[in-house]
Design an enzyme around this catalytic site. Structure first.
Site, PDB file in Angstrom:
ATOM      1  N   ASN A   1       4.739   0.403   5.739  1.00  0.00           N
ATOM      2  CA  ASN A   1       4.123  -0.700   6.737  1.00  0.00           C
ATOM      3  C   ASN A   1       3.776  -0.888   7.876  1.00  0.00           C
ATOM      4  O   ASN A   1       3.465  -2.210   8.174  1.00  0.00           O
ATOM      5  CB  ASN A   1       5.938  -0.991   6.469  1.00  0.00           C
ATOM      6  CG  ASN A   1       6.533  -1.314   5.592  1.00  0.00           C
ATOM      7  OD1 ASN A   1       5.351  -1.887   4.157  1.00  0.00           O
ATOM      8  ND2 ASN A   1       8.019  -2.450   5.450  1.00  0.00           N
TER       9      ASN A   1
ATOM     10  N   HIS B   1     -34.168 -33.473   6.820  1.00  0.00           N
ATOM     11  CA  HIS B   1     -33.687 -33.825   5.222  1.00  0.00           C
ATOM     12  C   HIS B   1     -34.362 -33.200   4.236  1.00  0.00           C
ATOM     13  O   HIS B   1     -34.882 -33.921   3.100  1.00  0.00           O
ATOM     14  CB  HIS B   1     -33.771 -35.238   5.581  1.00  0.00           C
ATOM     15  CG  HIS B   1     -32.866 -36.075   6.402  1.00  0.00           C
ATOM     16  ND1 HIS B   1     -31.456 -36.256   6.403  1.00  0.00           N
ATOM     17  CD2 HIS B   1     -32.780 -36.485   7.732  1.00  0.00           C
ATOM     18  CE1 HIS B   1     -30.932 -36.722   7.336  1.00  0.00           C
ATOM     19  NE2 HIS B   1     -31.610 -36.065   8.500  1.00  0.00           N
TER      20      HIS B   1
ATOM     21  N   GLY C   1       0.934  -1.489  -0.526  1.00  0.00           N
ATOM     22  CA  GLY C   1       0.403  -0.040   0.168  1.00  0.00           C
ATOM     23  C   GLY C   1       0.886   1.338  -0.088  1.00  0.00           C
ATOM     24  O   GLY C   1       0.496   2.202   0.165  1.00  0.00           O
TER      25      GLY C   1
ATOM     26  N   SER D   1     -42.101 -10.027 -12.407  1.00  0.00           N
ATOM     27  CA  SER D   1     -41.881 -10.290 -13.985  1.00  0.00           C
ATOM     28  C   SER D   1     -41.616  -9.677 -14.932  1.00  0.00           C
ATOM     29  O   SER D   1     -42.761  -8.926 -14.620  1.00  0.00           O
ATOM     30  CB  SER D   1     -42.413 -12.527 -14.354  1.00  0.00           C
ATOM     31  OG  SER D   1     -41.948 -12.082 -15.551  1.00  0.00           O
TER      32      SER D   1
ATOM     33  N   GLU E   1     -33.100 -12.967  -2.153  1.00  0.00           N
ATOM     34  CA  GLU E   1     -32.216 -13.050  -3.168  1.00  0.00           C
ATOM     35  C   GLU E   1     -31.185 -12.326  -3.078  1.00  0.00           C
ATOM     36  O   GLU E   1     -30.201 -12.618  -3.438  1.00  0.00           O
ATOM     37  CB  GLU E   1     -33.297 -13.331  -4.923  1.00  0.00           C
ATOM     38  CG  GLU E   1     -34.036 -13.581  -4.539  1.00  0.00           C
ATOM     39  CD  GLU E   1     -34.934 -14.156  -5.933  1.00  0.00           C
ATOM     40  OE1 GLU E   1     -34.474 -13.520  -6.847  1.00  0.00           O
ATOM     41  OE2 GLU E   1     -36.016 -14.424  -6.335  1.00  0.00           O
TER      42      GLU E   1
ATOM     43  N   LYS F   1     -46.802 -11.885 -11.732  1.00  0.00           N
ATOM     44  CA  LYS F   1     -45.867 -12.670 -10.416  1.00  0.00           C
ATOM     45  C   LYS F   1     -44.970 -11.726  -9.279  1.00  0.00           C
ATOM     46  O   LYS F   1     -44.937 -10.760  -9.833  1.00  0.00           O
ATOM     47  CB  LYS F   1     -44.528 -13.455 -10.985  1.00  0.00           C
ATOM     48  CG  LYS F   1     -44.078 -14.287 -10.689  1.00  0.00           C
ATOM     49  CD  LYS F   1     -43.192 -15.183 -11.950  1.00  0.00           C
ATOM     50  CE  LYS F   1     -42.498 -16.509 -11.689  1.00  0.00           C
ATOM     51  NZ  LYS F   1     -40.952 -15.922 -10.313  1.00  0.00           N
ATOM     52  N   VAL F   2     -44.933 -12.280  -8.472  1.00  0.00           N
ATOM     53  CA  VAL F   2     -43.790 -11.576  -7.536  1.00  0.00           C
ATOM     54  C   VAL F   2     -43.155 -12.437  -6.284  1.00  0.00           C
ATOM     55  O   VAL F   2     -43.451 -12.953  -6.214  1.00  0.00           O
ATOM     56  CB  VAL F   2     -45.081 -11.091  -5.904  1.00  0.00           C
ATOM     57  CG1 VAL F   2     -44.056  -9.922  -5.427  1.00  0.00           C
ATOM     58  CG2 VAL F   2     -46.006 -10.010  -6.922  1.00  0.00           C
TER      59      VAL F   2
HETATM   60  O1  LIG Z   1       6.942   2.040   1.503  1.00  0.00           O
HETATM   61  C1  LIG Z   1       7.866   1.558   2.810  1.00  0.00           C
HETATM   62  O2  LIG Z   1       8.045   2.473   3.966  1.00  0.00           O
HETATM   63  C2  LIG Z   1       8.264   0.802   2.805  1.00  0.00           C
HETATM   64  C3  LIG Z   1       7.981  -0.102   1.819  1.00  0.00           C
HETATM   65  O3  LIG Z   1       6.876  -0.703   1.791  1.00  0.00           O
HETATM   66  C4  LIG Z   1       8.827  -1.294   1.591  1.00  0.00           C
HETATM   67  O4  LIG Z   1       9.180  -2.244   2.503  1.00  0.00           O
HETATM   68  O5  LIG Z   1      10.385  -1.358   1.218  1.00  0.00           O
END
Ligand SMILES: O=C(O)C[C@H](O)C(=O)O
Length: 466
Positions: A138, A185, A102, A315, A328, A321-322
């Site tokens: 991280n 069953h 991210g 439908s 669903e 029809k309902v």
């Molecule tokens: O973006 C960061 O702070 C670290 C990166 O994810 C990395 O571990 O290379």
């Protein structure tokens, strides 16, 4: 970018990048926009908000400790607050399918907040040195996922499920005397009340709430402070704990610092656990929605024990029809949640050494599941469950015609003779009572009064009170 779009030049450690002239983001966001045009879907607004909240709280805490200029911290804090309230969501264009840490979205947040703070203060604000520092993607990005998850579970999902459980419990009370045939069953079994069935559904949903509550302390345990690899390099002692305490206080959420930062960054087990709870809920809601649409099936050739509210013409070709459309919709949400859980589990297994690198896809699926379950639970309660009525006579007719009501006679005539009575009643289309008398069991094996008592279908639903 189109060739005619006005641009400006931004820089990062790799050199120059042209970005749209009006964009609040800078070079690293632009590189990611160009590197990952994959799904066309940006990260969840709740995740953007959580990232911004971390950065705002961090700026305020660093200023208080003398680690960041007060005026700059105020500008960053105000910018972060406006990002957190959703005002700048359009400035977060990077695709979900991006770097697994991210980092791209984290830098997107750093860049947008830096630009907004710089615009407001007239002083330079650096995305890494002033907004990100001393943390890393991280620890911040997974912390933001956890915050967004805790927030949406406590603010949306638990209240939605509590509302649904209440709607189901109301039906449990309202249908407490509506006796019907049980089914095991898919075959006729001994009687139950419709209220007992709805009470079971309400309990399923309430157990779902219990499961969510039990996982929340682990999801609220944040990796913030581990920085790059869990050791906390660059971060002053106590900073993360203080930032988390501010967030917990400001948001009113049960947030704590992880007790083990290597687990907290190398693994995402508690998000996998939360997703497993969502899957359990989805499995339960599917059973409930399916039972309800089966009981409402008909109007002429189905079970027709209950009537669901008519919501819309069913439908385009069959007039009048309902269909059970909301049930669903519930089942389709549940299918999506089970699919999302598979992606979360696969993503959770992708922790290599010090970092899980499937964070954006875990967040995407988890937050979508929480949002979908929250919305559909309220709709199901309000537009379907609360309007259900019962066909009391038909339910009783089914209960009385079930051959399994012979079951209490085991004690009087034995299992084999009771089975013969059940088969004869089916074959000759007679009631169990008629066959018992015809086969000469009254009064030798059972008195007529006892026969009437044990064959009372409603009392069969409450054997303990006999
Ligand atoms: O973006 C960061 O702070 C670290 C990166 O994810 C990395 O571990 O290379």
């Amino acid at each position: 970018m189109t060739g005619s779009e006005k641009t400006r030049v931004e820089h990062d450690s790799m050199g120059e990048v042209r970005v749209p002239a009006e964009a609040k983001w800078r070079a690293q966001t632009q590189r990611a926009v160009e590197n990952f045009p994959i799904s066309g879907r940006p990260i969840d607004p709740a995740l953007i908000a959580a990232l911004a909240l971390i950065k705002g709280a961090s700026a305020r805490e660093r200023a208080e400790r003398g680690d960041l200029d007060q005026a700059k911290a105020e500008a960053i804090s105000a910018a972060a607050a406006s990002v957190a309230d959703g005002s700048w969501n359009g400035e977060f264009p990077i695709d979900v399918f991006q770097t697994g840490s991210g980092t791209s979205s984290n830098m997107n947040a750093n860049e947008v907040i830096a630009t907004l703070a710089q615009d407001a203060s007239g002083e330079p604000v650096h995305p890494n040195d002033d907004v990100n520092d001393p943390f890393s993607s991280n620890d911040q990005f997974p912390a933001a996922i956890h915050i967004a998850a805790v927030q949406s579970v406590t603010r949306d999902l638990i209240p939605a499920l509590t509302h649904l459980a209440k709607a189901l419990s109301d039906k449990q009370v309202g249908f407490s005397e509506v006796v019907k045939s049980g089914r095991t069953h898919l075959m006729d079994a001994t009687p139950v009340t419709l209220g007992q069935e709805f009470g079971g559904y309400a309990a399923q949903v309430r157990f779902g709430v219990d499961r969510l509550e039990s996982v929340l302390p682990r999801v609220g345990s944040l990796p913030l402070g581990g920085t790059a690899v869990g050791t906390g390099i660059n971060a002053p002692a106590g900073l993360a704990a203080a930032v988390i305490a501010r967030l917990a206080d400001e948001l009113g959420l049960p947030l704590t610092e992880a007790t083990n930062h290597f687990e907290a960054q190398g693994a995402r087990d508690s998000l996998v656990e939360l997703s497993g709870v969502l899957r359990t809920l989805a499995v339960g809601l599917t059973k409930i929605a399916n039972d309800i649409r089966w009981m409402g099936s008909g109007p002429r050739t189905g079970l027709t024990e209950i009537f669901l509210p008519d919501l819309q013409p069913g439908s385009s070709i069959m007039p009048g029809k309902v269909n059970p459309v909301l049930a669903e919709a519930v089942c389709q949400v549940c299918a999506q949640v089970v699919g999302n859980d598979a992606a979360v589990a696969w993503g959770g297994a992708a922790g290599n050494f010090e970092l899980n690198v499937m964070l954006p896809v875990i967040a995407r699926n988890l937050l979508e599941s929480i949002a979908l379950l929250s919305k559909v639970s309220v709709l199901f309660a309000d537009r379907c469950v609360s309007g259900i009525t019962a066909d009391v006579d038909r339910c009783r007719e089914f209960a009385e015609s079930s051959p399994s009501i012979v079951t209490p006679l085991n004690h009087y005539v034995g299992y084999d003779e009771a089975a013969a009575i059940a088969k004869q009643s089916l074959k000759e289309r007679k009631t169990i009572r008629e066959v018992v008398i015809q086969r000469g069991h009254v009064p030798d094996r059972i008195s007529e009064a006892d026969l009437d008592r044990v064959l009372d279908v409603l009392s069969m639903t409450r054997p303990a009170s006999d």
